[in-house]
Enzyme design. Sequence first.
Site, short mmCIF file in Angstrom:
data_model
loop_
_atom_site.label_atom_id
_atom_site.label_comp_id
_atom_site.label_asym_id
_atom_site.label_seq_id
_atom_site.Cartn_x
_atom_site.Cartn_y
_atom_site.Cartn_z
CG ASN A 1 36.94 8.20 0.57
OD1 ASN A 1 36.71 8.92 1.74
ND2 ASN A 1 36.82 9.05 -0.67
CG HIS B 1 41.04 16.93 -9.25
ND1 HIS B 1 40.31 16.49 -8.80
CD2 HIS B 1 41.42 16.26 -10.55
CE1 HIS B 1 40.84 15.52 -9.57
NE2 HIS B 1 40.87 14.92 -10.39
NE ARG C 1 38.18 16.74 -11.88
CZ ARG C 1 37.18 15.19 -11.60
NH1 ARG C 1 37.49 14.30 -11.11
NH2 ARG C 1 37.17 16.18 -9.75
CE1 TYR D 1 33.33 15.04 -9.99
CE2 TYR D 1 34.13 14.28 -7.82
CZ TYR D 1 34.38 14.74 -8.88
OH TYR D 1 35.12 14.24 -9.33
CG ASP E 1 34.36 12.70 -12.78
OD1 ASP E 1 34.90 12.25 -12.02
OD2 ASP E 1 33.25 12.08 -12.85
CG HIS F 1 31.17 11.87 -9.20
ND1 HIS F 1 29.95 11.58 -8.27
CD2 HIS F 1 31.85 11.68 -9.59
CE1 HIS F 1 31.25 10.72 -7.61
NE2 HIS F 1 32.61 11.21 -8.54
CD GLU G 1 36.43 10.28 -14.85
OE1 GLU G 1 37.08 11.22 -14.82
OE2 GLU G 1 36.24 10.19 -12.98
CD GLU H 1 35.81 7.53 -10.33
OE1 GLU H 1 36.59 8.55 -10.98
OE2 GLU H 1 35.16 8.07 -9.21
NE ARG I 1 38.54 8.37 -14.85
CZ ARG I 1 39.68 8.51 -13.42
NH1 ARG I 1 40.42 9.03 -13.67
NH2 ARG I 1 38.78 8.68 -12.29
CG HIS J 1 39.91 6.64 -9.43
ND1 HIS J 1 39.32 5.70 -8.06
CD2 HIS J 1 39.87 8.29 -9.12
CE1 HIS J 1 38.66 6.81 -7.15
NE2 HIS J 1 38.28 7.74 -7.80
CG ASP K 1 39.00 9.29 -2.32
OD1 ASP K 1 38.80 10.41 -3.21
OD2 ASP K 1 38.98 8.15 -3.41
CD GLU L 1 41.46 11.75 -11.01
OE1 GLU L 1 40.93 10.57 -10.95
OE2 GLU L 1 40.45 12.36 -9.61
CD1 TRP M 1 27.71 13.23 -4.99
CD2 TRP M 1 29.24 11.82 -4.82
NE1 TRP M 1 28.70 13.82 -3.81
CE2 TRP M 1 29.44 13.21 -4.06
CE3 TRP M 1 29.87 10.77 -4.84
CZ2 TRP M 1 30.71 13.20 -4.20
CZ3 TRP M 1 31.59 10.76 -4.21
CH2 TRP M 1 31.97 11.91 -3.90
O1 LIG Z 1 37.47 11.50 -10.93
C1 LIG Z 1 37.41 11.05 -9.17
O2 LIG Z 1 38.94 11.29 -9.40
C2 LIG Z 1 36.48 10.99 -8.39
O3 LIG Z 1 35.27 11.42 -9.39
C3 LIG Z 1 36.47 11.14 -7.26
O4 LIG Z 1 36.31 12.99 -6.97
C4 LIG Z 1 35.39 10.27 -6.42
O5 LIG Z 1 34.20 11.14 -6.48
C5 LIG Z 1 36.16 10.06 -4.62
O6 LIG Z 1 37.67 9.25 -5.24
C6 LIG Z 1 35.50 8.90 -3.91
O7 LIG Z 1 36.14 8.73 -3.25
MG LIG Z 2 35.75 10.79 -11.19
#
Ligand SMILES: O=C(O)[C@H](O)[C@@H](O)[C@H](O)[C@H](O)CO
Ligand SMILES: [Mg+2]
Length: 403
Positions: A37, A122, A147, A159, A211, A213, A237, A263, A284, A313, A317, A340, A403
Amino acid sequence: MKIEHAYTIVTSPGRNFVTLKIVTDEGTYGIGDATLNGREMAVVAYLEEHVIPALIGRDPQRIEDIWHYLYRGAYWRRGPVTMSAIAAVDMALWDIKAKLAGMPLYQLLGGKSRDRVMVYGHATGRDIESCLEEVARHVEQGYKAVRVQAGVPGIASIYGVAKKEGEPYEPADADLPTEHVWSTSKYLNHVPKLFAAVRERFGDDLHVLHDVHHRLTPIEAARLGKAVEPYNLFWLEDCVPAENQEGFGLIRQHTTTPLAVGEVFNSLFDAKTLIENQWIDYIRATLTHAGGITHVRRIADLAGLYHVRTGFHGPTDLSPVCMGAAVHFDTWVPNFGIQEYMPHTDETNAVFPHDYRFEAGHFIVGETPGHGVDIDEMLAKQYPYKRASLPVNRLEDGTLWHW
Ligand SMILES: O=C(O)[C@H](O)[C@@H](O)[C@H](O)[C@H](O)CO
Ligand SMILES: [Mg+2]
């Protein structure tokens, strides 16, 4: 049997996907997901310039040899671009091998360890109330695990929360990175209230995940892990960036909240210390970014020695090709944890017809020989590539953050 030709297919039914197709001189073909991605064209260049020319004429059945040819032979080992390219080749070759054997991929891996694969969806919302409505919608759809990501008062964009209510969350939302502003203190003060509200409304049996992140320091993650212990999360996560694997040792001293990470990992070595010290509970790293079935199988086997389970993961994307191969892997792998599942759009599913299906909070694997996913190349052509970048994140004082 030889690899006669191979090529990449870039298509963008709502978002960018990269698929590698490998065709043998006997007509059997396999496909692999090469989507990274925000860096899609880097993987295309790597495949077209440095991988595909070296594949032509090779025996597609020699999966292990080709994997090492592309890994050890690269000299410049590892990294998300290299390992996504290797993964796409590997996924396509396992697809071919299973087709040649006339069996679904999970049979080739060792058969079913389970009849169905638990997934998590999600639930997101700009505030706690709208998030709880999304959780309720998922529970009605049969999800056993959700989630939960909600907006935080005082933080404009965060996020995991879609820009518009009800829209799917897509992080790669602009040609060049959009800039988010982050406040750890506002986040840490607010998130425990979110889980108190979830447990209050939905009780104790629903599996609840979250998450972070990559945004906390280890001691902040320890504080959050302790604060949410009363709510028995299935996992927390990516609570801290995991380049420094030792940081998780500090978190572990303070909290029993299960931890998931990986991930963004692309090889076993990104996770080896975490797994061997049992500093995490779920790994992940999924097939597309961590070198394909051949390598992720080794990660899962190491993890299994240390009570660590898989938790692939599975965002929108990664294409249905990765999801399809993952469902086979999830059906076989002894130390399965959870999968997921962000549902792809109808447009995407039309480009990637597949035989896995969602049923009462689980995936049911298909019986088609191979990984059970194909690509409609004519339809794929209708969706040209358009650059899309992931956001960047800054603290309120302007510091470029995670991020
Ligand atoms: O737990 C998740 O699914 C991930 O954190 C995604 O939300 C990522 O941010 C994305 O896959 C980046 O491209
Ligand atoms: Mg994630």
